[in-house]
Design an enzyme around this catalytic site. Structure first.
Site, PDB file in Angstrom:
ATOM      1  N   GLY A  60       0.828  -1.198   0.000  1.00  0.00           N
ATOM      2  CA  GLY A  60       0.000   0.000   0.000  1.00  0.00           C
ATOM      3  C   GLY A  60       0.861   1.245   0.000  1.00  0.00           C
ATOM      4  O   GLY A  60       1.950   1.273   0.579  1.00  0.00           O
ATOM      5  N   GLN A 108      -4.487  -7.273  -5.589  1.00  0.00           N
ATOM      6  CA  GLN A 108      -4.588  -7.824  -4.213  1.00  0.00           C
ATOM      7  C   GLN A 108      -5.780  -7.228  -3.497  1.00  0.00           C
ATOM      8  O   GLN A 108      -5.931  -6.018  -3.412  1.00  0.00           O
ATOM      9  CB  GLN A 108      -3.305  -7.524  -3.435  1.00  0.00           C
ATOM     10  N   TYR A 110      -8.173  -6.845  -0.084  1.00  0.00           N
ATOM     11  CA  TYR A 110      -8.515  -6.994   1.327  1.00  0.00           C
ATOM     12  C   TYR A 110     -10.025  -7.068   1.355  1.00  0.00           C
ATOM     13  O   TYR A 110     -10.685  -6.191   0.789  1.00  0.00           O
ATOM     14  CB  TYR A 110      -8.090  -5.761   2.116  1.00  0.00           C
ATOM     15  N   LYS A 223      -2.737 -15.154   0.022  1.00  0.00           N
ATOM     16  CA  LYS A 223      -1.457 -14.673   0.573  1.00  0.00           C
ATOM     17  C   LYS A 223      -1.553 -14.485   2.089  1.00  0.00           C
ATOM     18  O   LYS A 223      -2.550 -13.958   2.582  1.00  0.00           O
ATOM     19  CB  LYS A 223      -1.120 -13.322  -0.081  1.00  0.00           C
ATOM     20  N   HIS A 247       3.811 -11.417   6.113  1.00  0.00           N
ATOM     21  CA  HIS A 247       3.568  -9.995   5.861  1.00  0.00           C
ATOM     22  C   HIS A 247       4.837  -9.208   6.244  1.00  0.00           C
ATOM     23  O   HIS A 247       4.769  -8.089   6.734  1.00  0.00           O
ATOM     24  CB  HIS A 247       2.366  -9.520   6.698  1.00  0.00           C
ATOM     25  N   ARG A 250       4.914  -7.913   9.837  1.00  0.00           N
ATOM     26  CA  ARG A 250       4.138  -6.717  10.176  1.00  0.00           C
ATOM     27  C   ARG A 250       2.829  -7.028  10.900  1.00  0.00           C
ATOM     28  O   ARG A 250       2.123  -6.122  11.320  1.00  0.00           O
ATOM     29  CB  ARG A 250       3.830  -5.915   8.902  1.00  0.00           C
ATOM     30  N   ASP A 278       7.041 -14.859   0.213  1.00  0.00           N
ATOM     31  CA  ASP A 278       7.665 -13.563   0.502  1.00  0.00           C
ATOM     32  C   ASP A 278       7.910 -13.481   1.992  1.00  0.00           C
ATOM     33  O   ASP A 278       7.375 -14.281   2.767  1.00  0.00           O
ATOM     34  CB  ASP A 278       6.807 -12.380   0.012  1.00  0.00           C
ATOM     35  N   SER A 279       8.684 -12.528   2.387  1.00  0.00           N
ATOM     36  CA  SER A 279       9.028 -12.147   3.771  1.00  0.00           C
ATOM     37  C   SER A 279      10.515 -12.316   4.030  1.00  0.00           C
ATOM     38  O   SER A 279      11.031 -13.445   4.016  1.00  0.00           O
ATOM     39  CB  SER A 279       8.238 -12.909   4.850  1.00  0.00           C
TER      40      SER A 279
HETATM   41  C1  LIG Z   1       4.968  -0.539   3.279  1.00  0.00           C
HETATM   42  C2  LIG Z   1       4.328  -1.878   3.117  1.00  0.00           C
HETATM   43  C3  LIG Z   1       2.987  -1.941   2.749  1.00  0.00           C
HETATM   44  C4  LIG Z   1       2.366  -3.185   2.577  1.00  0.00           C
HETATM   45  N1  LIG Z   1       1.065  -3.228   2.147  1.00  0.00           N
HETATM   46  C5  LIG Z   1       0.504  -4.423   1.872  1.00  0.00           C
HETATM   47  C6  LIG Z   1      -0.794  -4.479   1.310  1.00  0.00           C
HETATM   48  O1  LIG Z   1      -1.423  -3.460   1.070  1.00  0.00           O
HETATM   49  N2  LIG Z   1      -1.310  -5.705   1.049  1.00  0.00           N
HETATM   50  C7  LIG Z   1      -0.614  -6.866   1.300  1.00  0.00           C
HETATM   51  O2  LIG Z   1      -1.124  -7.960   1.034  1.00  0.00           O
HETATM   52  N3  LIG Z   1       0.614  -6.839   1.825  1.00  0.00           N
HETATM   53  C8  LIG Z   1       1.200  -5.646   2.100  1.00  0.00           C
HETATM   54  N4  LIG Z   1       2.470  -5.613   2.596  1.00  0.00           N
HETATM   55  C9  LIG Z   1       3.211  -6.877   2.820  1.00  0.00           C
HETATM   56  C10 LIG Z   1       3.995  -7.270   1.554  1.00  0.00           C
HETATM   57  O3  LIG Z   1       3.138  -7.658   0.517  1.00  0.00           O
HETATM   58  C11 LIG Z   1       4.954  -8.434   1.839  1.00  0.00           C
HETATM   59  O4  LIG Z   1       4.235  -9.506   2.398  1.00  0.00           O
HETATM   60  C12 LIG Z   1       6.112  -8.070   2.752  1.00  0.00           C
HETATM   61  O5  LIG Z   1       6.571  -6.752   2.506  1.00  0.00           O
HETATM   62  C13 LIG Z   1       7.256  -9.044   2.531  1.00  0.00           C
HETATM   63  O6  LIG Z   1       8.269  -8.881   3.472  1.00  0.00           O
HETATM   64  P1  LIG Z   1       9.615  -8.055   3.160  1.00  0.00           P
HETATM   65  O7  LIG Z   1       9.219  -6.626   3.114  1.00  0.00           O
HETATM   66  O8  LIG Z   1      10.446  -8.400   4.336  1.00  0.00           O
HETATM   67  O9  LIG Z   1      10.186  -8.549   1.860  1.00  0.00           O
HETATM   68  C14 LIG Z   1       3.098  -4.383   2.807  1.00  0.00           C
HETATM   69  C15 LIG Z   1       4.456  -4.297   3.173  1.00  0.00           C
HETATM   70  C16 LIG Z   1       5.059  -3.076   3.328  1.00  0.00           C
HETATM   71  C17 LIG Z   1       6.518  -3.021   3.702  1.00  0.00           C
END
Ligand SMILES: Cc1cc2nc3c(=O)[nH]c(=O)nc-3n(C[C@H](O)[C@H](O)[C@H](O)COP(=O)(O)O)c2cc1C
Length: 351
Positions: A60, A108, A110, A223, A247, A250, A278-279
């Site tokens: 986002g 994606q 929500y 996801k 995530h 997060r 991912d992650s």
């Molecule tokens: C700033 C930010 C915004 C994110 N917003 C979303 C989102 O809107 N929807 C979502 O499914 N994941 C969101 N994510 C999670 C990412 O899709 C992903 O799972 C995650 O960043 C992967 O971990 P990494 O940053 O360590 O590579 C967000 C991550 C970050 C850093």
């Protein structure tokens, strides 16, 4: 504030840190005297050949990292035929993203369980040509992220006194962002009204998922899965692929390391079911590890935002080149020419 939004994690950040720690502790087994002169990084994803071994996870408000960041990601997706995730709360509209990405964009969603907003977003995604829908299921409530809370970070983006002082202390960011207009959640306003980031999605359940599966004719990815039983149930529900993800740490500080869950879910679901990951991916070598542990494709998150924050589109190109070089050099060390040859035989512990 923007750095803390991007870099921040749930709670004290242990979940995020532990995942990195486990990724770092994965050891790879080198192989000598294999002819690896010709290597390629192509990966087949849903019948499309990506020329790089990774895509970009939906995020986002990417334009907070650098003005025009979403479109930089979309152009890179088109160039490499590699998917870019377009968040429900993206700062560029889903219609513009898929056009600039030349079709290599995944929407994606929500969903809150009320069905209304989700239904109209799905209709728009279909009408604008999306073929893959990603449902994020690890946000029943938005994670408590102290570094965001400390700044009063909000979406929609609000500029009060505290934020104003912060911006005044970071003139390079503030002036370039102001010049390009305040980043907005571009999929909202108009037909879809306002988005409330803090709105509960706790009502969404398996019936809602089934409804979406019945309605969406394209590929469906779920996801944010870290649970073997959930993964089995998703496979049985007709989901086309599962994205193992915490995530980026997060959401749940106490979550298991996503990279460990990738391996366990692969073992539980067998060799053929598509699993994405991912992650915590920070290098091409990390990517190779994820492939070795069972991923069919890998996504980056924060790394892309850091690159664009540092150096805009050039930074993104540099990042992609570095990640590809690292992946290719790692493959050479392991005696592998293609990513599809990477299996658990390259894991040192399995020797
Ligand atoms: C700033 C930010 C915004 C994110 N917003 C979303 C989102 O809107 N929807 C979502 O499914 N994941 C969101 N994510 C999670 C990412 O899709 C992903 O799972 C995650 O960043 C992967 O971990 P990494 O940053 O360590 O590579 C967000 C991550 C970050 C850093």
């Amino acid at each position: 504030m923007v750095f803390d939004y991007i870099d921040g994690a749930a709670g004290e950040g242990y979940g995020e840190a532990l995942n990195r720690q486990v990724l770092q502790s994965v050891r790879l087994q080198p192989a000598a005297l294999v002819n690896v002169e010709q290597r390629d990084l192509n990966v087949d994803v849903f019948g499309n050949t990506s020329s790089i071994p990774f895509g970009v996870s939906p995020m986002g408000m990417c334009n907070l990292s650098s003005p025009g960041a979403d479109l930089m990601l979309a152009r890179a997706a088109a160039k490499h035929a590699s998917p870019v995730g377009v968040s429900t709360v993206a700062s560029t509209s889903m219609e513009r993203m898929i056009e600039v990405a030349q079709g290599h964009a995944w929407f994606q969603l929500y969903f809150s369980g009320d069905g209304r907003t989700a239904g109209s977003l799905i209709d728009r995604a279909e009408a604008s040509g999306y073929q893959t829908l990603v449902i994020t299921v690890d946000v029943p409530e938005i994670g408590r992220r102290p570094r965001e809370l400390a700044h009063g970070f909000k979406m929609p983006f609000r500029i009060g006194l505290r934020q104003f002082i912060d911006f005044a202390c970071h003139p390079r960011w503030s002036l370039s962002t102001l010049r390009h207009g305040k980043p907005e959640m571009a999929n909202f306003g108009g037909v879809n009204g306002e988005f409330d980031r803090t709105e509960t999605r706790a009502r969404a359940d398996w019936t809602d998922l089934q409804r979406i599966r019945d309605r969406w004719r394209g590929k469906l990815v779920v996801k944010g899965v870290l649970n073997v039983a959930d993964a089995k149930r998703l496979q049985a529900a007709g989901v086309d692929a599962i994205q193992i993800s915490s995530h980026g740490g997060r959401q749940l500080d106490g979550s298991p390391p996503a990279i460990t869950m990738l391996q366990r879910i692969r073992q539980a679901l067998g060799p053929d079911y598509p699993l994405f990951y991912d992650s915590g991916i920070r290098s091409g070598e990390d990517m190779v590890k994820a492939y070795a542990l069972g991923a069919n494709f890998v996504f980056i998150g924060r790394a892309a935002l850091f690159a664009m924050a540092a150096q805009g589109e050039e930074g993104l190109h540099t990042l992609y080149n570095v990640l590809c070089d690292e992946a290719s050099i790692t493959m050479a060390q392991l005696g592998k020419r293609t990513l599809s040859e990477i299996g658990d035989d390259v894991l040192w512990e399995s020797q």
